[in-house]
Each structure stands twice: as C-alpha cells, then as structure tokens.
Design a protein around this motif. Structure first.
Motif, short mmCIF file in Angstrom:
data_model
loop_
_atom_site.label_atom_id
_atom_site.label_comp_id
_atom_site.label_asym_id
_atom_site.label_seq_id
_atom_site.Cartn_x
_atom_site.Cartn_y
_atom_site.Cartn_z
N ARG A 280 0.83 -1.22 0.00
CA ARG A 280 0.00 0.00 0.00
C ARG A 280 0.86 1.26 0.00
NH1 ARG A 280 -3.75 -3.03 4.20
NH2 ARG A 280 -5.24 -3.89 2.72
N ALA A 281 1.93 1.24 0.77
CA ALA A 281 2.81 2.41 0.85
C ALA A 281 3.55 2.64 -0.46
CB ALA A 281 3.79 2.24 2.01
N LEU B 17 1.26 4.28 -2.87
CA LEU B 17 1.12 5.70 -2.54
C LEU B 17 2.30 6.50 -3.11
CD1 LEU B 17 -0.11 7.51 0.49
CD2 LEU B 17 2.28 7.81 -0.03
N LEU B 18 3.52 6.03 -2.88
CA LEU B 18 4.70 6.76 -3.38
C LEU B 18 4.71 6.82 -4.90
CD1 LEU B 18 7.54 5.49 -0.99
CD2 LEU B 18 6.20 7.60 -0.83
N LYS B 19 4.33 5.73 -5.56
CA LYS B 19 4.27 5.73 -7.02
C LYS B 19 3.21 6.70 -7.52
CE LYS B 19 6.20 1.18 -7.68
NZ LYS B 19 6.00 -0.22 -8.07
N HIS C 224 4.03 1.25 10.54
CA HIS C 224 3.06 1.12 9.45
C HIS C 224 2.40 2.47 9.16
CE1 HIS C 224 2.48 -3.54 9.80
NE2 HIS C 224 3.73 -3.18 9.53
N GLU C 225 3.22 3.51 9.09
CA GLU C 225 2.74 4.86 8.82
C GLU C 225 3.51 5.49 7.66
OE1 GLU C 225 1.21 6.21 13.25
OE2 GLU C 225 2.97 7.21 12.41
N HIS D 218 -2.03 6.76 8.64
CA HIS D 218 -2.20 5.35 8.92
C HIS D 218 -3.32 4.83 8.02
CE1 HIS D 218 -1.40 1.98 11.61
NE2 HIS D 218 -2.69 1.71 11.58
N TRP D 219 -3.21 3.58 7.57
CA TRP D 219 -4.21 3.00 6.67
C TRP D 219 -5.50 2.71 7.44
CZ3 TRP D 219 -4.51 2.72 1.61
CH2 TRP D 219 -5.41 1.83 1.01
#
Length: 109
Positions: free
Chosen positions: A9-10, A13-15, A60-61, A74-75
């Motif tokens: 998921r992270a 987000l960065l992509k 996980h942030e 946070h998800w």
C-alpha cells in the motif's frame, strides 16, 4: 495489517505521488521536482521549498513533512488518514503542495 500489506500500500502511494508530479509538470507551468530514495520521496518546488514523504515501516505509517508542519498517516478503511484527524493523505498533499508552489496543484491516488 502485515508488513507485506503495508509495503504494498505504501509503495502504491509513493508511485502515485511520482505519477502526479509527472502529470503536473506536463500539464501546467508548475515545476515540481521529485526525487525518490528508497522509501522517501522529496518534492522540491520552484521556490526551493520542499515536502518530504517517507515510510515509517515499524509503525506502518507514512509521514509527510511540509512547510506547515509534520503529518502522520495510517491505513484506515482503504485510505491513508491523518492520525490526528486532519484528513486523507492526498487532500493534505494537495493543500500543502498548492500553498508551497503558489498555484493550484492536484494530487490523487
């Protein structure tokens, strides 16, 4: 959430942030330089201000440092939400990037 789920998921987000920067640069007069080093993306605007987005794997942030301050996400329910109730990640990035660039910019997943 497992470590693998967080990273998937992270990374998405960065992509998405990098892709948005490419679109912004192609479709506007904005000059947003984005550089990625591992789990960190640095956005540098024409006025030399920066926004730094980095992954905090043990927590996980996703953290964002902008001129207006620092934010932790946070998800929650299929989106990255600010841990202090200040909204969704891309809303916060759009707001901060627009302020720092001095023009309306749009970041989205």
């Amino acid at each position: 959430m497992t470590d693998t789920e967080f990273m998937d998921r992270a990374e998405a987000l960065l992509k998405a942030v990098e892709t948005c920067c490419d679109h912004i640069n192609d479709e506007s007069d904005a000059d947003v330089d984005n550089q990625r080093m591992g789990g960190m993306v640095t956005l540098t605007f024409a006025n030399k201000t920066q926004i730094i987005i980095n992954l905090q794997k043990p927590l996980h942030e996703v953290w964002m440092a902008a001129k207006s301050g620092g934010y932790h996400f946070h998800w929650v329910q299929d989106q990255w939400m600010d841990t202090k109730g200040q909204g969704e990640f891309f809303e916060g990035l759009t707001r901060n990037a627009s302020t720092q660039a001095g023009m309306a910019l749009i970041f989205q997943a």
